[in-house]
Design a protein around this motif. Structure first.
Motif, PDB file in Angstrom:
ATOM      1  N   THR A  89       0.758  -1.235  -0.061  1.00 42.95           N
ATOM      2  CA  THR A  89       0.012  -0.040   0.163  1.00 42.95           C
ATOM      3  C   THR A  89       1.000   1.339  -0.053  1.00 42.95           C
ATOM      4  OG1 THR A  89      -1.741   1.270   1.353  1.00 42.95           O
ATOM      5  CG2 THR A  89      -0.279   0.063   2.675  1.00 42.95           C
ATOM      6  N   THR A  91      -1.078   4.376   0.303  1.00 42.82           N
ATOM      7  CA  THR A  91      -1.902   5.376   0.460  1.00 42.82           C
ATOM      8  C   THR A  91      -2.732   5.533   2.059  1.00 42.82           C
ATOM      9  OG1 THR A  91      -3.875   3.486  -0.116  1.00 42.82           O
ATOM     10  CG2 THR A  91      -2.846   5.317  -1.781  1.00 42.82           C
ATOM     11  N   GLY A 102       3.321   3.877   3.791  1.00 44.57           N
ATOM     12  CA  GLY A 102       3.164   2.841   2.992  1.00 44.57           C
ATOM     13  C   GLY A 102       3.927   1.498   3.629  1.00 44.57           C
ATOM     14  N   LEU A 223      -4.205  -6.667   2.552  1.00 45.85           N
ATOM     15  CA  LEU A 223      -3.313  -6.132   1.379  1.00 45.85           C
ATOM     16  C   LEU A 223      -2.494  -7.168   0.950  1.00 45.85           C
ATOM     17  CD1 LEU A 223      -1.672  -3.099   3.771  1.00 45.85           C
ATOM     18  CD2 LEU A 223      -3.575  -2.984   1.902  1.00 45.85           C
TER      19      LEU A 223
END
Lengths: 418, 182
Positions: A89, A91, A102, A223
């Motif tokens: 990630t 964001t 992140g 994720l």
């Protein structure tokens, strides 16, 4: 009416006071009760944000250093495997704004899965210092960073649930706990933290997780196919409990404060509320178990236990000219092919109980030579026993997955220091 | 006199008759003074309290200020050190200068504290204080307060493109200034 910062309000009050001062009849002073005393008030709000102004103002700084040099294939946690490095990630918002957070993931040739967490700027993961300097986190930096490498289970997946205190810029706090102060390079540094970061790997069986920030529960998808998660919030005080026995005689009172584990195999932090696994939903409850609250649902695949034959071999010790440094050499009858096993050199004062160990975390084939140089610590004088052992991790180790003691004896020799 | 271009010494001389000159002197140095205290006391509110007393004491001393060999900033920090030592000696922040000026106490709520924390130790914010008013307001609103261009335009009663231009110019100036100070 638009919000005015305290600086703006003070500026206006000063200009008004300047006007009164210039006027021919200045206003008469009058006693007022000031609410803030130097030592009297403790803020009931969250601790400092230490944020930065404009993300586009960041200037590049030196990359975050490798503590022990760049990763090397076959040694320690191993080198990243090509094709496994990915940003899970980029964001996750910061509570005070600025560059988002992140998380990067990669696997190594020694069967570790590693993650790094930091601020994201121009597509790169890094840390921000002094509010304006961006330091890139290169793949493989796991010290000086919110990062870690976790041994893969028998199915080739890693599980880890970590909670760490951090600075707003993405660096870990210099102290183990954000309380008091510590001395660094002769300087007293206040132990403080700006953020609480929960991150880890829930494994391939996790699909969603629910976490609590600012008293509100939120749900997010795990994720990637490794089940990563990342929660960033302003620093929260750890939930402390008291363990031990209460007794009126203070010598017998064993109570000590205890917080939740900073790392476990599956979530244990109060920030994580529940995790949706293929096998069902796990409600996270505080526990001190190193396997965490969701071990039953997470689907940890036991690590296959190797068949280990005879590992005994003659140990050769050679004291160098300074009388304090010595070399250890022996033939490894059992190969080491990944982080699931290691040879260990243990040094103990003859007749003593305490020992220190040196892991030999290198891959090597059966019949390969183990050789290492060790320097005696200050205060080591007399005869010491040097023992080499071969150790392997258990089928269901904890999150740190270090090889189990005592392992198998390779050999033992004595050495005398002046 | 163009107040924005005046030196600190000129501002203090002008402040005897022009309140706005002291306001400009305050805006140039308030973040530096706050940072000075922030490194010496444990919480942001106390640091702000000390900052307020320092500027009030400086304002009271303006009629007696004479430019010396040192910069006006050094004079200001001399006052700041005195305010801090008094506070430490007495165990609480003094308010004599603010009382003498009949200033109302400023009370801080949670948002104020958050704002002070947000603004601490940010050289970019400090540098932004030296920008022309229009650019400074636009840069801080966009990049510190996180307002959208539309929100800023509405508040400042101008078009979005004007706000974008001000932010862009302000950032360019800041980059240049921060680059110089490195």
């Amino acid at each position: 009416m638009p919000y005015q910062t305290p600086f703006e309000r003070l500026g206006e009050a000063l200009e008004a006071a300047a006007e009164r001062q210039i006027a021919p009849t200045p206003a008469k002073a009058r006693r007022r009760g000031w609410t803030l005393g130097l030592f009297g008030v403790v803020a009931a709000f969250g601790v400092g944000a230490g944020a930065w102004a404009a993300t586009s103002l960041l200037s590049p700084g030196e990359p975050v250093p490798y503590a022990f040099g760049p990763p090397v294939a076959g040694v320690a946690e191993g080198a990243p495997l090509p094709g496994t490095v990915k940003l899970l990630t980029t964001t996750v918002p910061d509570p005070a704004g600025g560059p988002p957070w992140g998380m990067r993931y990669w696997e190594t040739d020694r069967k570790f899965a590693c993650v790094q967490v930091g601020r994201v700027y121009k597509g790169k993961l890094g840390q921000i210092t002094r509010g304006r300097v961006f330091h890139e986190l290169r793949v493989g930096v796991t010290d000086n960073a919110l990062a870690g490498c976790y041994l893969q289970d028998g199915g080739g997946h890693a599980l880890a649930a970590v909670q760490r205190d951090a600075m707003a810029g993405g660096a870990p706090t210099p102290c183990p706990v954000a309380i008091g102060s510590i001395e660094i390079d002769g300087r007293s540094v206040r132990c403080r933290a700006h953020r609480t970061i929960d991150f880890g790997l829930l494994g391939p069986n996790a699909s969603r997780y629910t976490y609590r920030v600012n008293r509100r529960d939120r749900t997010a998808g795990a994720l990637g196919d490794v089940g990563g998660y990342l929660v960033v919030q302003k620093h929260i005080k750890p939930v402390m409990t008291v363990v031990g026995f209460r007794h009126k005689d203070p010598r017998l009172d064993t109570r000590v404060p205890s917080g939740p584990a900073g790392i476990a195999l599956t979530p244990v932090s109060p920030v994580m509320r529940q995790v949706q696994y293929a096998a069902g939903t796990c409600r996270v409850r505080p526990t001190s178990a190193p396997t965490g609250a969701c071990a039953r649902q997470a689907g940890y695949v036991p690590i296959p236990q190797p068949t280990v034959g005879d590992v005994r071999a003659p140990l050769r010790l050679r004291l160098l000219e300074d009388g304090r440094t010595f070399r250890v050499r022996f033939r490894a009858r059992q190969a080491v092919i990944d982080g699931r096993s290691a040879y260990t050199i243990e040094i103990r004062r003859k007749g003593g109980r305490n020992s220190v160990g040196r892991e030999y975390e290198h891959n090597l084939p059966a019949g390969g030579l183990v050789k290492t140089t060790i320097r005696a610590r200050d205060g080591w004088h007399g005869t010491y026993v040097v023992t080499a052992r071969f150790r392997t991790v258990r089928a269901r180790p904890g999150p740190l997955a270090t090889p189990a003691w005592p392992g198998l004896l390779v050999g033992r020799e004595e050495i005398t220091f002046r | 006199m163009d107040i924005e271009r005046a030196t600190d010494e000129e501002l203090l001389a002008q402040a005897r008759t022009t309140p706005r000159a002291f306001g400009e002197f305050y805006r140039r140095h308030v973040h530096a003074v706050q940072s000075f205290f922030r490194r010496r006391v444990r919480d942001v509110e106390t640091a702000f309290d000390l900052t307020a007393e320092t500027f009030a004491a400086a304002l009271r001393s303006v009629p007696r200020y004479e430019p010396g060999p040192g910069p006006a900033r050094a004079w200001l920090f001399g006052i700041a050190r005195h305010v801090l030592s008094e506070a430490l000696r007495r165990g609480q922040v003094q308010d004599r200068a603010r009382q003498a000026l009949a200033m109302q106490p400023l009370t801080l709520d949670a948002r104020d504290v958050e704002t002070l924390e947000l603004l601490e130790d940010t050289p970019a914010v400090e540098a932004a204080e030296a920008l022309p008013d229009e650019q400074r307001a636009a840069v801080l609103a966009r990049h510190v307060a996180g307002e959208s261009y539309a929100e800023i335009a509405e508040r400042l009663a101008c078009s979005e493109s004007v706000v974008r231009k001000r932010v862009s110019r302000g950032l360019r100036t800041l980059r240049a200034r921060l680059g110089e100070s490195r």
